[in-house]
Design a protein around this motif. Structure first.
Motif, PDB file in Angstrom:
ATOM      1  N   LEU A  16     -35.125 -71.521 -72.114  1.00  0.00           N
ATOM      2  CA  LEU A  16     -35.185 -71.407 -73.571  1.00  0.00           C
ATOM      3  C   LEU A  16     -33.903 -70.785 -74.101  1.00  0.00           C
ATOM      4  CD1 LEU A  16     -37.086 -71.933 -75.961  1.00  0.00           C
ATOM      5  CD2 LEU A  16     -37.874 -69.568 -75.747  1.00  0.00           C
ATOM      6  N   ARG A  17     -33.422 -69.743 -73.423  1.00  0.00           N
ATOM      7  CA  ARG A  17     -32.174 -69.086 -73.854  1.00  0.00           C
ATOM      8  C   ARG A  17     -31.023 -70.093 -73.842  1.00  0.00           C
ATOM      9  NH1 ARG A  17     -35.155 -66.196 -75.521  1.00  0.00           N
ATOM     10  NH2 ARG A  17     -34.147 -67.198 -77.271  1.00  0.00           N
ATOM     11  N   PHE A  18     -30.964 -70.921 -72.801  1.00  0.00           N
ATOM     12  CA  PHE A  18     -29.856 -71.878 -72.717  1.00  0.00           C
ATOM     13  C   PHE A  18     -29.987 -72.978 -73.765  1.00  0.00           C
ATOM     14  CE2 PHE A  18     -27.673 -75.663 -71.202  1.00  0.00           C
ATOM     15  CZ  PHE A  18     -26.418 -75.147 -70.909  1.00  0.00           C
ATOM     16  N   TYR A  19     -31.182 -73.555 -73.862  1.00  0.00           N
ATOM     17  CA  TYR A  19     -31.331 -74.713 -74.760  1.00  0.00           C
ATOM     18  C   TYR A  19     -31.246 -74.300 -76.229  1.00  0.00           C
ATOM     19  CZ  TYR A  19     -32.066 -77.979 -70.983  1.00  0.00           C
ATOM     20  OH  TYR A  19     -31.855 -78.771 -69.885  1.00  0.00           O
ATOM     21  N   VAL A  20     -31.650 -73.061 -76.539  1.00  0.00           N
ATOM     22  CA  VAL A  20     -31.602 -72.587 -77.932  1.00  0.00           C
ATOM     23  C   VAL A  20     -30.283 -71.864 -78.219  1.00  0.00           C
ATOM     24  CG1 VAL A  20     -32.672 -71.020 -79.607  1.00  0.00           C
ATOM     25  CG2 VAL A  20     -34.104 -72.505 -78.192  1.00  0.00           C
ATOM     26  N   ASP A  21     -29.985 -70.823 -77.435  1.00  0.00           N
ATOM     27  CA  ASP A  21     -28.830 -69.978 -77.767  1.00  0.00           C
ATOM     28  C   ASP A  21     -27.499 -70.666 -77.481  1.00  0.00           C
ATOM     29  OD1 ASP A  21     -30.782 -68.175 -78.354  1.00  0.00           O
ATOM     30  OD2 ASP A  21     -30.433 -66.900 -76.602  1.00  0.00           O
ATOM     31  N   VAL A  22     -27.459 -71.491 -76.439  1.00  0.00           N
ATOM     32  CA  VAL A  22     -26.185 -72.105 -76.061  1.00  0.00           C
ATOM     33  C   VAL A  22     -26.061 -73.513 -76.641  1.00  0.00           C
ATOM     34  CG1 VAL A  22     -24.702 -72.776 -74.137  1.00  0.00           C
ATOM     35  CG2 VAL A  22     -26.081 -70.686 -73.977  1.00  0.00           C
ATOM     36  N   LEU A  23     -27.035 -74.374 -76.336  1.00  0.00           N
ATOM     37  CA  LEU A  23     -26.909 -75.753 -76.828  1.00  0.00           C
ATOM     38  C   LEU A  23     -27.174 -75.843 -78.329  1.00  0.00           C
ATOM     39  CD1 LEU A  23     -28.470 -77.961 -73.988  1.00  0.00           C
ATOM     40  CD2 LEU A  23     -26.080 -77.291 -74.345  1.00  0.00           C
ATOM     41  N   GLY A  24     -28.060 -74.981 -78.858  1.00  0.00           N
ATOM     42  CA  GLY A  24     -28.283 -74.960 -80.307  1.00  0.00           C
ATOM     43  C   GLY A  24     -29.554 -75.651 -80.783  1.00  0.00           C
ATOM     44  N   PHE A  25     -30.477 -75.953 -79.858  1.00  0.00           N
ATOM     45  CA  PHE A  25     -31.759 -76.527 -80.270  1.00  0.00           C
ATOM     46  C   PHE A  25     -32.649 -75.428 -80.858  1.00  0.00           C
ATOM     47  CE2 PHE A  25     -30.919 -79.775 -76.733  1.00  0.00           C
ATOM     48  CZ  PHE A  25     -30.358 -80.667 -77.629  1.00  0.00           C
ATOM     49  N   THR A  26     -33.768 -75.835 -81.494  1.00  0.00           N
ATOM     50  CA  THR A  26     -34.715 -74.850 -82.025  1.00  0.00           C
ATOM     51  C   THR A  26     -36.067 -75.028 -81.332  1.00  0.00           C
ATOM     52  OG1 THR A  26     -35.148 -76.385 -83.849  1.00  0.00           O
ATOM     53  CG2 THR A  26     -33.634 -74.599 -84.294  1.00  0.00           C
ATOM     54  N   THR A  27     -36.787 -73.907 -81.197  1.00  0.00           N
ATOM     55  CA  THR A  27     -38.101 -73.945 -80.551  1.00  0.00           C
ATOM     56  C   THR A  27     -39.091 -74.656 -81.462  1.00  0.00           C
ATOM     57  OG1 THR A  27     -37.594 -71.820 -79.536  1.00  0.00           O
ATOM     58  CG2 THR A  27     -39.901 -72.535 -79.473  1.00  0.00           C
ATOM     59  N   LYS A  28     -39.831 -75.609 -80.905  1.00  0.00           N
ATOM     60  CA  LYS A  28     -40.842 -76.323 -81.689  1.00  0.00           C
ATOM     61  C   LYS A  28     -42.237 -75.786 -81.366  1.00  0.00           C
ATOM     62  CE  LYS A  28     -42.277 -80.207 -84.003  1.00  0.00           C
ATOM     63  NZ  LYS A  28     -41.709 -80.971 -85.108  1.00  0.00           N
ATOM     64  N   HIS A  29     -42.582 -75.741 -80.084  1.00  0.00           N
ATOM     65  CA  HIS A  29     -43.870 -75.212 -79.658  1.00  0.00           C
ATOM     66  C   HIS A  29     -43.662 -74.231 -78.516  1.00  0.00           C
ATOM     67  CE1 HIS A  29     -46.166 -77.984 -82.116  1.00  0.00           C
ATOM     68  NE2 HIS A  29     -45.497 -79.003 -81.615  1.00  0.00           N
ATOM     69  N   ASP A  30     -44.390 -73.133 -78.561  1.00  0.00           N
ATOM     70  CA  ASP A  30     -44.351 -72.160 -77.476  1.00  0.00           C
ATOM     71  C   ASP A  30     -45.765 -71.619 -77.326  1.00  0.00           C
ATOM     72  OD1 ASP A  30     -43.868 -70.233 -75.622  1.00  0.00           O
ATOM     73  OD2 ASP A  30     -42.281 -69.204 -76.736  1.00  0.00           O
ATOM     74  N   ILE A  31     -46.547 -72.256 -76.472  1.00  0.00           N
ATOM     75  CA  ILE A  31     -47.984 -71.966 -76.357  1.00  0.00           C
ATOM     76  C   ILE A  31     -48.280 -71.500 -74.928  1.00  0.00           C
ATOM     77  CG2 ILE A  31     -50.301 -72.953 -76.541  1.00  0.00           C
ATOM     78  CD1 ILE A  31     -48.901 -75.204 -78.302  1.00  0.00           C
ATOM     79  N   PRO A  32     -48.844 -70.275 -74.788  1.00  0.00           N
ATOM     80  CA  PRO A  32     -49.187 -69.797 -73.432  1.00  0.00           C
ATOM     81  C   PRO A  32     -50.241 -70.696 -72.791  1.00  0.00           C
ATOM     82  CG  PRO A  32     -49.456 -68.046 -75.093  1.00  0.00           C
ATOM     83  CD  PRO A  32     -49.239 -69.318 -75.840  1.00  0.00           C
ATOM     84  N   LEU A  33     -50.074 -70.982 -71.515  1.00  0.00           N
ATOM     85  CA  LEU A  33     -51.016 -71.884 -70.828  1.00  0.00           C
ATOM     86  C   LEU A  33     -51.836 -71.141 -69.789  1.00  0.00           C
ATOM     87  CD1 LEU A  33     -48.823 -75.067 -70.209  1.00  0.00           C
ATOM     88  CD2 LEU A  33     -50.596 -74.743 -71.933  1.00  0.00           C
TER      89      LEU A  33
END
Lengths: 96, 130
Positions: B17-34
């Motif tokens: 998540l840190r890489f895909y959001v903080d580095v690549l610049g994507f945004t979190t859409k869903h984050d649901i504990p399983l």
């Protein structure tokens, strides 16, 4: 020495060396991409991998591992042997 | 029918998540504990927030690691993202410390580069030339 001539006899393998001259240190994926996209060669990845094995056995290509990736480098050392054999013949050294 | 989700197997979801959001610049859409440590974790491009989601899938299945190792060794990216300019992205991401296994190459119809997502995957970035 025979392996060098055999390795160079194939046009795909010569193109591989051309592309490694353009940029030294490539993954198999990059080489396959260049051969397909730039040269229209339709060889499979497996075929390219086998060409690389032949080049490596002839000493023309060297592979290095960096972390989890493998890179291919050109080694022109065996070509120097060819040049010295016929073009520097009057230096008096007998080739083997 | 539409393509809704594409997945990448990641070694560690939080790190991913840190890489895909903080580095690549994507945004979190869903984050649901399983339950357990696993999450249903997806990201989207801020340029296309309702578009295809990328699922950051835990890579715990025994088949995953040998599969990823074999792809990595041969430098094969299994996922591809479109960018406006590969050279510009390459410079931006390099400055952020991202490792590339393939620097930008002009392949004719496309320019491509390949980067390491720090979670065991290679990603190709691409733009159409001309």
């Amino acid at each position: 020495m025979g392996d060098v001539f055999k390795a160079l006899a194939d046009p795909t393998r010569r193109t591989i060396l051309d592309e490694l001259t353009d940029r030294d240190g490539q993954t198999l994926f990059e080489l396959c991409g260049r051969l397909t996209m730039k040269h229209g060669l339709s060889s499979t990845r497996q075929a390219i991998s086998q060409h690389l094995d032949v080049l490596e056995a002839a000493g023309l290509v060297e592979t290095t591992r960096e972390g989890r990736y493998k890179f291919h480098h050109i080694d022109t050392g065996p070509l120097r042997t060819i040049v010295e054999r016929w073009l520097a013949g009057d230096r008096g050294e007998e080739p083997t | 029918m539409r393509i809704h989700i594409a997945s990448v197997f990641v070694d560690d979801q939080e790190k991913a998540l840190r890489f895909y959001v903080d580095v690549l610049g994507f945004t979190t859409k869903h984050d649901i504990p399983l339950g357990g440590e696993d999450r249903w974790l997806t990201v989207v491009s801020p340029e296309d927030p309702d578009g295809t989601e990328l699922l950051l899938e835990p890579g715990g299945h025994p088949a995953v690691q040998p599969f990823k190792d074999a792809l990595l060794a041969d430098g094969i990216p299994f996922t591809q993202f479109a960018v406006d300019d590969v050279e510009v992205e390459y410079d931006r991401l390099r400055a952020l410390g991202v490792t590339f296994t393939q620097e930008p190459v002009d392949m004719g119809p496309v320019t491509t580069a390949v980067l390491d997502d720090t979670c065991g995957n290679l990603i190709q970035i691409v733009h159409q030339s001309g």
